[in-house]
Design a protein around this motif. Structure first.
Motif, PDB file in Angstrom:
ATOM      1  N   PHE A 167      62.815 -52.258  64.917  1.00 17.80           N
ATOM      2  CA  PHE A 167      62.508 -53.365  64.320  1.00 17.80           C
ATOM      3  C   PHE A 167      63.565 -54.478  64.514  1.00 17.80           C
ATOM      4  O   PHE A 167      64.714 -54.061  64.543  1.00 17.80           O
ATOM      5  CB  PHE A 167      62.759 -53.115  62.896  1.00 17.80           C
ATOM      6  N   ILE A 168      63.157 -55.684  65.011  1.00 21.03           N
ATOM      7  CA  ILE A 168      63.875 -56.671  65.320  1.00 21.03           C
ATOM      8  C   ILE A 168      63.714 -58.085  64.486  1.00 21.03           C
ATOM      9  O   ILE A 168      62.572 -58.693  64.378  1.00 21.03           O
ATOM     10  CB  ILE A 168      63.749 -57.128  66.745  1.00 21.03           C
ATOM     11  N   VAL A 169      64.587 -58.408  63.815  1.00 21.55           N
ATOM     12  CA  VAL A 169      64.584 -59.804  62.790  1.00 21.55           C
ATOM     13  C   VAL A 169      65.078 -60.798  63.812  1.00 21.55           C
ATOM     14  O   VAL A 169      66.368 -60.780  64.220  1.00 21.55           O
ATOM     15  CB  VAL A 169      65.110 -59.595  61.572  1.00 21.55           C
ATOM     16  N   ALA A 170      64.221 -61.816  64.175  1.00 18.85           N
ATOM     17  CA  ALA A 170      64.621 -62.791  65.076  1.00 18.85           C
ATOM     18  C   ALA A 170      63.710 -63.968  65.122  1.00 18.85           C
ATOM     19  O   ALA A 170      62.329 -63.562  64.734  1.00 18.85           O
ATOM     20  CB  ALA A 170      64.890 -62.394  66.603  1.00 18.85           C
ATOM     21  N   ASP A 171      64.125 -65.170  65.279  1.00 20.71           N
ATOM     22  CA  ASP A 171      63.156 -66.306  65.522  1.00 20.71           C
ATOM     23  C   ASP A 171      63.076 -66.336  67.053  1.00 20.71           C
ATOM     24  O   ASP A 171      64.033 -66.602  67.887  1.00 20.71           O
ATOM     25  CB  ASP A 171      63.934 -67.603  64.995  1.00 20.71           C
ATOM     26  N   LEU A 172      61.774 -66.331  67.275  1.00 21.02           N
ATOM     27  CA  LEU A 172      61.555 -66.417  68.711  1.00 21.02           C
ATOM     28  C   LEU A 172      61.789 -67.673  69.517  1.00 21.02           C
ATOM     29  O   LEU A 172      62.126 -67.417  70.693  1.00 21.02           O
ATOM     30  CB  LEU A 172      59.903 -66.291  69.053  1.00 21.02           C
ATOM     31  N   ASP A 196      67.165 -58.291  74.443  1.00 24.35           N
ATOM     32  CA  ASP A 196      68.018 -57.225  74.975  1.00 24.35           C
ATOM     33  C   ASP A 196      67.213 -56.075  75.614  1.00 24.35           C
ATOM     34  O   ASP A 196      67.972 -54.755  75.648  1.00 24.35           O
ATOM     35  CB  ASP A 196      69.211 -57.019  74.324  1.00 24.35           C
ATOM     36  N   LEU A 197      66.000 -56.219  75.914  1.00 17.94           N
ATOM     37  CA  LEU A 197      65.197 -55.140  76.266  1.00 17.94           C
ATOM     38  C   LEU A 197      64.176 -55.535  77.296  1.00 17.94           C
ATOM     39  O   LEU A 197      63.796 -56.750  77.432  1.00 17.94           O
ATOM     40  CB  LEU A 197      64.162 -54.556  75.103  1.00 17.94           C
ATOM     41  N   THR A 198      63.524 -54.435  77.811  1.00 20.73           N
ATOM     42  CA  THR A 198      62.473 -54.584  79.021  1.00 20.73           C
ATOM     43  C   THR A 198      61.272 -54.311  78.442  1.00 20.73           C
ATOM     44  O   THR A 198      61.381 -52.790  78.184  1.00 20.73           O
ATOM     45  CB  THR A 198      63.158 -54.153  80.302  1.00 20.73           C
ATOM     46  N   ARG A 208      61.937 -63.278  80.162  1.00 17.65           N
ATOM     47  CA  ARG A 208      63.032 -62.586  80.496  1.00 17.65           C
ATOM     48  C   ARG A 208      62.883 -60.973  79.909  1.00 17.65           C
ATOM     49  O   ARG A 208      63.200 -59.986  80.572  1.00 17.65           O
ATOM     50  CB  ARG A 208      64.160 -62.922  79.554  1.00 17.65           C
ATOM     51  N   ALA A 209      61.903 -60.753  78.842  1.00 19.94           N
ATOM     52  CA  ALA A 209      61.560 -59.495  78.522  1.00 19.94           C
ATOM     53  C   ALA A 209      60.652 -58.677  79.259  1.00 19.94           C
ATOM     54  O   ALA A 209      60.768 -57.378  79.555  1.00 19.94           O
ATOM     55  CB  ALA A 209      61.161 -59.447  76.947  1.00 19.94           C
ATOM     56  N   LEU A 210      59.459 -59.434  80.020  1.00 19.01           N
ATOM     57  CA  LEU A 210      58.524 -58.507  80.391  1.00 19.01           C
ATOM     58  C   LEU A 210      58.687 -58.476  81.850  1.00 19.01           C
ATOM     59  O   LEU A 210      59.145 -59.465  82.723  1.00 19.01           O
ATOM     60  CB  LEU A 210      57.327 -59.753  80.330  1.00 19.01           C
ATOM     61  N   GLN A 211      58.570 -57.222  82.468  1.00 24.10           N
ATOM     62  CA  GLN A 211      58.887 -56.870  83.941  1.00 24.10           C
ATOM     63  C   GLN A 211      57.702 -57.359  84.684  1.00 24.10           C
ATOM     64  O   GLN A 211      56.413 -57.466  84.059  1.00 24.10           O
ATOM     65  CB  GLN A 211      59.205 -55.193  84.046  1.00 24.10           C
ATOM     66  N   PRO A 212      57.786 -57.410  85.837  1.00 21.34           N
ATOM     67  CA  PRO A 212      56.910 -57.614  86.707  1.00 21.34           C
ATOM     68  C   PRO A 212      55.659 -56.618  86.832  1.00 21.34           C
ATOM     69  O   PRO A 212      55.885 -55.507  86.741  1.00 21.34           O
ATOM     70  CB  PRO A 212      57.349 -57.591  88.246  1.00 21.34           C
TER      71      PRO A 212
END
Length: 210
Positions: A94-99, A105-107, A135-139
């Motif tokens: 669970f990540i509380v964040a404003d997009l 910090d994850l792939t 940044r998050a989504l890998q090729p």
């Protein structure tokens, strides 16, 4: 201290019943169909952004996916999901964040958004969203993005929204993303109303020259 945007959504999720919000779905059928179409292995990393108290993580766990993260600006919304999942929620991050401010910090292998991008009406916030996605989504990964269609609502939950089609979304993501499918669909709200959505499925190229 929560900012105005966080306070708005925390208020929504603490004052309205889960089944009363307009975006409620007991079963996220269209999202599941699009995810299945990606043909991912069960250990693929899936991130649901703007998740609110969505039942998508419940459904993904039931289908055997083991690496799931949900992100929302509202801690209250994610607390509802965590409580509902119980012990099975231990497998969910669970990540509380404003997009518009988040630095991943994850792939991940799949980015799922069923109605948060359209709330980011400022160009700089939408650019930050796209940057976080890249940044998050890998090729080779997939981006599933849905929001109000060009003939959809102009406001939702007391806020203005930016309606868009697949061409607008694709331009935001950039040339390294290929559109695999796009279609419009009506969502029936718990109160019986209808909202017109556009659903898109993109795939990130393995290389810029691919």
């Amino acid at each position: 201290m929560p900012d105005a945007r966080q306070e708005h959504w925390n208020t929504i999720f603490t004052t309205k019943a889960e089944e009363a919000v307009s975006w409620y779905q007991a079963t996220p059928g269209t999202s599941l169909r699009l995810i299945r179409a990606c043909g991912l292995p069960k250990n693929a990393s899936i991130l649901d952004v703007g998740a609110g108290a969505s039942h998508l993580p419940d459904a993904l766990l039931a289908e055997g996916f083991s690496t799931i993260a949900v992100l929302d600006i509202s801690a209250a919304a994610l607390a509802q999901t965590k409580a509902r999942l119980g012990d099975s929620g231990r497998a969910v991050r669970f990540i509380v964040a404003d997009l518009a401010k988040w630095h991943p910090d994850l792939t991940i292998d799949l980015w799922h958004d069923r109605a948060v991008l359209h709330f980011l009406t400022e160009p700089q916030d939408r650019a930050a969203y796209a940057d976080a996605l890249r940044r998050a989504l890998q090729p080779g990964g997939f981006a599933l993005i849905a929001g109000f269609a060009p003939n959809g609502l102009e406001r939702c939950s007391g806020l203005p929204v930016l309606r868009a089609d697949q061409h607008v979304i694709g331009a935001l993501l950039g040339p390294e993303f290929d559109l695999l499918e796009a279609f419009e669909e009506d969502h029936q709200t718990p109160s019986g109303g209808r909202q017109r959505f556009v659903f898109t499925r993109f795939r990130r190229r393995w290389s810029k020259s691919a």
